[in-house]
Design a protein around this motif. Structure first.
Motif, PDB file in Angstrom:
ATOM      1  N   SER A  12       3.284  -3.436   0.840  1.00 20.11           N
ATOM      2  CA  SER A  12       2.004  -3.538   0.140  1.00 20.11           C
ATOM      3  C   SER A  12       2.174  -4.353  -1.136  1.00 20.11           C
ATOM      4  O   SER A  12       1.358  -5.225  -1.450  1.00 20.11           O
ATOM      5  N   LEU A  13       3.252  -4.085  -1.856  1.00 16.46           N
ATOM      6  CA  LEU A  13       3.545  -4.839  -3.079  1.00 16.46           C
ATOM      7  C   LEU A  13       3.804  -6.311  -2.784  1.00 16.46           C
ATOM      8  O   LEU A  13       3.444  -7.192  -3.572  1.00 16.46           O
ATOM      9  N   ALA A  14       4.404  -6.580  -1.632  1.00 19.91           N
ATOM     10  CA  ALA A  14       4.788  -7.949  -1.295  1.00 19.91           C
ATOM     11  C   ALA A  14       3.587  -8.864  -1.086  1.00 19.91           C
ATOM     12  O   ALA A  14       3.686 -10.075  -1.287  1.00 19.91           O
ATOM     13  N   VAL A  15       2.449  -8.291  -0.695  1.00 22.84           N
ATOM     14  CA  VAL A  15       1.288  -9.130  -0.391  1.00 22.84           C
ATOM     15  C   VAL A  15       0.191  -9.050  -1.453  1.00 22.84           C
ATOM     16  O   VAL A  15      -0.792  -9.774  -1.385  1.00 22.84           O
ATOM     17  N   ILE A  16       0.366  -8.177  -2.432  1.00 24.59           N
ATOM     18  CA  ILE A  16      -0.645  -8.067  -3.479  1.00 24.59           C
ATOM     19  C   ILE A  16      -0.395  -9.145  -4.532  1.00 24.59           C
ATOM     20  O   ILE A  16       0.744  -9.590  -4.722  1.00 24.59           O
ATOM     21  N   ALA A  17      -1.443  -9.582  -5.183  1.00 23.09           N
ATOM     22  CA  ALA A  17      -1.317 -10.640  -6.192  1.00 23.09           C
ATOM     23  C   ALA A  17      -0.347 -10.223  -7.296  1.00 23.09           C
ATOM     24  O   ALA A  17      -0.324  -9.060  -7.722  1.00 23.09           O
ATOM     25  N   SER A  18       0.441 -11.184  -7.755  1.00 26.56           N
ATOM     26  CA  SER A  18       1.465 -10.884  -8.759  1.00 26.56           C
ATOM     27  C   SER A  18       0.870 -10.420 -10.083  1.00 26.56           C
ATOM     28  O   SER A  18       1.514  -9.699 -10.844  1.00 26.56           O
ATOM     29  N   ASP A  19      -0.373 -10.836 -10.362  1.00 27.10           N
ATOM     30  CA  ASP A  19      -1.006 -10.450 -11.622  1.00 27.10           C
ATOM     31  C   ASP A  19      -2.001  -9.306 -11.449  1.00 27.10           C
ATOM     32  O   ASP A  19      -2.765  -8.993 -12.364  1.00 27.10           O
ATOM     33  N   SER A  20      -1.994  -8.674 -10.282  1.00 28.44           N
ATOM     34  CA  SER A  20      -2.927  -7.573 -10.041  1.00 28.44           C
ATOM     35  C   SER A  20      -2.527  -6.343 -10.857  1.00 28.44           C
ATOM     36  O   SER A  20      -1.361  -5.922 -10.823  1.00 28.44           O
ATOM     37  N   PRO A  21      -3.469  -5.758 -11.586  1.00 28.63           N
ATOM     38  CA  PRO A  21      -3.153  -4.553 -12.364  1.00 28.63           C
ATOM     39  C   PRO A  21      -2.819  -3.363 -11.468  1.00 28.63           C
ATOM     40  O   PRO A  21      -2.252  -2.373 -11.925  1.00 28.63           O
ATOM     41  N   TYR A  22      -3.158  -3.483 -10.169  1.00 31.12           N
ATOM     42  CA  TYR A  22      -2.904  -2.375  -9.253  1.00 31.12           C
ATOM     43  C   TYR A  22      -1.432  -2.272  -8.865  1.00 31.12           C
ATOM     44  O   TYR A  22      -1.002  -1.257  -8.317  1.00 31.12           O
ATOM     45  N   ARG A  23      -0.655  -3.310  -9.153  1.00 31.57           N
ATOM     46  CA  ARG A  23       0.774  -3.264  -8.835  1.00 31.57           C
ATOM     47  C   ARG A  23       1.435  -2.067  -9.507  1.00 31.57           C
ATOM     48  O   ARG A  23       2.359  -1.461  -8.960  1.00 31.57           O
ATOM     49  N   GLY A  24       0.953  -1.724 -10.696  1.00 32.78           N
ATOM     50  CA  GLY A  24       1.531  -0.597 -11.422  1.00 32.78           C
ATOM     51  C   GLY A  24       1.395   0.715 -10.664  1.00 32.78           C
ATOM     52  O   GLY A  24       2.312   1.555 -10.690  1.00 32.78           O
ATOM     53  N   PHE A  25       0.263   0.906  -9.973  1.00 31.24           N
ATOM     54  CA  PHE A  25       0.053   2.137  -9.207  1.00 31.24           C
ATOM     55  C   PHE A  25       1.026   2.210  -8.032  1.00 31.24           C
ATOM     56  O   PHE A  25       1.587   3.269  -7.738  1.00 31.24           O
ATOM     57  N   LEU A  26       1.216   1.067  -7.360  1.00 37.29           N
ATOM     58  CA  LEU A  26       2.141   1.044  -6.229  1.00 37.29           C
ATOM     59  C   LEU A  26       3.578   1.278  -6.691  1.00 37.29           C
ATOM     60  O   LEU A  26       4.346   2.003  -6.044  1.00 37.29           O
ATOM     61  N   GLU A  27       3.933   0.675  -7.804  1.00 33.99           N
ATOM     62  CA  GLU A  27       5.280   0.865  -8.344  1.00 33.99           C
ATOM     63  C   GLU A  27       5.491   2.324  -8.755  1.00 33.99           C
ATOM     64  O   GLU A  27       6.594   2.871  -8.597  1.00 33.99           O
ATOM     65  N   ALA A  28       4.426   2.959  -9.255  1.00 30.12           N
ATOM     66  CA  ALA A  28       4.514   4.371  -9.631  1.00 30.12           C
ATOM     67  C   ALA A  28       4.728   5.243  -8.391  1.00 30.12           C
ATOM     68  O   ALA A  28       5.485   6.226  -8.430  1.00 30.12           O
ATOM     69  N   LYS A  29       4.072   4.878  -7.284  1.00 32.79           N
ATOM     70  CA  LYS A  29       4.257   5.641  -6.047  1.00 32.79           C
ATOM     71  C   LYS A  29       5.690   5.509  -5.543  1.00 32.79           C
ATOM     72  O   LYS A  29       6.281   6.480  -5.052  1.00 32.79           O
ATOM     73  N   LEU A  30       6.245   4.316  -5.664  1.00 33.89           N
ATOM     74  CA  LEU A  30       7.639   4.120  -5.265  1.00 33.89           C
ATOM     75  C   LEU A  30       8.578   4.936  -6.153  1.00 33.89           C
ATOM     76  O   LEU A  30       9.553   5.530  -5.672  1.00 33.89           O
ATOM     77  N   ALA A  31       8.278   4.973  -7.441  1.00 29.90           N
ATOM     78  CA  ALA A  31       9.104   5.741  -8.372  1.00 29.90           C
ATOM     79  C   ALA A  31       9.016   7.233  -8.060  1.00 29.90           C
ATOM     80  O   ALA A  31      10.031   7.948  -8.083  1.00 29.90           O
ATOM     81  N   ASP A  32       7.811   7.719  -7.764  1.00 30.71           N
ATOM     82  CA  ASP A  32       7.637   9.131  -7.415  1.00 30.71           C
ATOM     83  C   ASP A  32       8.407   9.460  -6.142  1.00 30.71           C
ATOM     84  O   ASP A  32       9.000  10.538  -6.018  1.00 30.71           O
ATOM     85  N   LEU A  33       8.379   8.520  -5.204  1.00 32.43           N
ATOM     86  CA  LEU A  33       9.087   8.721  -3.939  1.00 32.43           C
ATOM     87  C   LEU A  33      10.591   8.846  -4.191  1.00 32.43           C
ATOM     88  O   LEU A  33      11.266   9.712  -3.615  1.00 32.43           O
ATOM     89  N   ALA A  34      11.104   8.002  -5.073  1.00 30.52           N
ATOM     90  CA  ALA A  34      12.530   8.049  -5.399  1.00 30.52           C
ATOM     91  C   ALA A  34      12.885   9.369  -6.070  1.00 30.52           C
ATOM     92  O   ALA A  34      13.948   9.956  -5.811  1.00 30.52           O
ATOM     93  N   THR A  35      11.988   9.866  -6.918  1.00 25.72           N
ATOM     94  CA  THR A  35      12.219  11.143  -7.601  1.00 25.72           C
ATOM     95  C   THR A  35      12.283  12.288  -6.605  1.00 25.72           C
ATOM     96  O   THR A  35      13.137  13.183  -6.702  1.00 25.72           O
ATOM     97  N   ILE A  36      11.377  12.262  -5.630  1.00 22.13           N
ATOM     98  CA  ILE A  36      11.344  13.307  -4.607  1.00 22.13           C
ATOM     99  C   ILE A  36      12.622  13.280  -3.777  1.00 22.13           C
ATOM    100  O   ILE A  36      13.219  14.320  -3.475  1.00 22.13           O
ATOM    101  N   GLU A  37      13.059  12.067  -3.416  1.00 24.15           N
ATOM    102  CA  GLU A  37      14.273  11.929  -2.602  1.00 24.15           C
ATOM    103  C   GLU A  37      15.497  12.437  -3.366  1.00 24.15           C
ATOM    104  O   GLU A  37      16.389  13.070  -2.790  1.00 24.15           O
ATOM    105  N   THR A  38      15.540  12.180  -4.669  1.00 23.00           N
ATOM    106  CA  THR A  38      16.670  12.624  -5.488  1.00 23.00           C
ATOM    107  C   THR A  38      16.720  14.143  -5.576  1.00 23.00           C
ATOM    108  O   THR A  38      17.796  14.756  -5.580  1.00 23.00           O
ATOM    109  N   ALA A  39      15.531  14.755  -5.627  1.00 22.53           N
ATOM    110  CA  ALA A  39      15.453  16.210  -5.759  1.00 22.53           C
ATOM    111  C   ALA A  39      15.800  16.930  -4.464  1.00 22.53           C
ATOM    112  O   ALA A  39      16.131  18.119  -4.476  1.00 22.53           O
ATOM    113  N   GLN A  40      15.714  16.221  -3.344  1.00 20.74           N
ATOM    114  CA  GLN A  40      15.966  16.867  -2.049  1.00 20.74           C
ATOM    115  C   GLN A  40      17.461  17.073  -1.800  1.00 20.74           C
ATOM    116  O   GLN A  40      18.286  16.356  -2.272  1.00 20.74           O
TER     117      GLN A  40
END
Length: 210
Positions: free
Chosen positions: A182-210
């Motif tokens: 999703s990040l790969a096809v979204i515009a580089s200057d889109s403010p929504y990139r931050g939300f996707l990056e946050a979801k990836l970060a949350d995913l990494a946090t969950i994986e670390t806790a498991q």
């Protein structure tokens, strides 16, 4: 503007008038539009008039009243062959979900998928239906809805929703891939990139806790 009233009072009067008369006005505009189309065809209908009708329809979207919902029902039943019918169905679906009636919302979204021929409208209905199914906990149904070959400019939205679905299923690897694509096809200057990056970060946090 009437000098006897303040600007705020005049605005409130306008809002009140629109709530009472807006739905009837938009139906009248659509009826008039249908007559013109019948005689002249879409190709010769002036752009300015089409824009006017579109603007009035946008006003209809902001009216939260029973009469507005009735206007939407009438557009669907009596003007099925116009683009306004599918847009009205999307409006009614949103209103249904807002009041907690997922079944009614699902019915309207499926109506759009079965009757609309506009690519953008179809993608909007499919994405909203996917969100609805996820909200209802129907993860596999959501993934099935999102399976469509041609995604056009909506690829990022589809991949994000798929990421959400996989995340809810506990499939972190598939979720990460979907978010990254999703990040790969979204515009580089889109403010929504931050939300996707946050979801990836949350995913990494969950994986670390498991």
């Amino acid at each position: 503007m009437d000098p006897r009233y303040s600007e705020d009072e005049q605005v409130e009067q306008l809002k009140s008038w629109w709530k009472k008369n807006g739905p009837s006005l938009i139906i009248g505009v659509v009826l008039g539009l249908g007559i013109v189309i019948g005689w002249q065809g879409w190709g010769v209908y002036t752009a300015s008039r089409a824009e006017e009708a579109s603007s009035l329809y946008q006003l209809l979207l902001g009216v939260q009243s029973e009469s507005a919902l009735e206007a939407g029902d009438r557009l669907i039943k009596e003007f099925t062959d116009t683009p306004y019918a599918a847009k009205a169905a999307l409006l009614l679906a949103a209103a249904a979900v807002k009041r907690g009636d997922a079944a009614d919302g699902r019915q309207h979204l499926n109506w759009v998928l079965e009757n609309s021929e506009e690519s953008g409208t179809l993608h909007a209905a499919r994405l909203h239906l996917g969100q609805l199914e996820l909200g209802e906990g129907n993860i596999d149904d959501a993934l099935a809805v999102l399976k469509v070959g041609e995604r056009s400019a909506f690829e990022s939205h589809y991949r994000e929703l798929e990421g959400d679905a996989y995340s809810l299923k506990g499939d972190s690897a598939s979720a990460r891939t979907a978010y990254q694509e999703s990040l790969a096809v979204i515009a580089s200057d889109s403010p929504y990139r931050g939300f996707l990056e946050a979801k990836l970060a949350d995913l990494a946090t969950i994986e670390t806790a498991q």
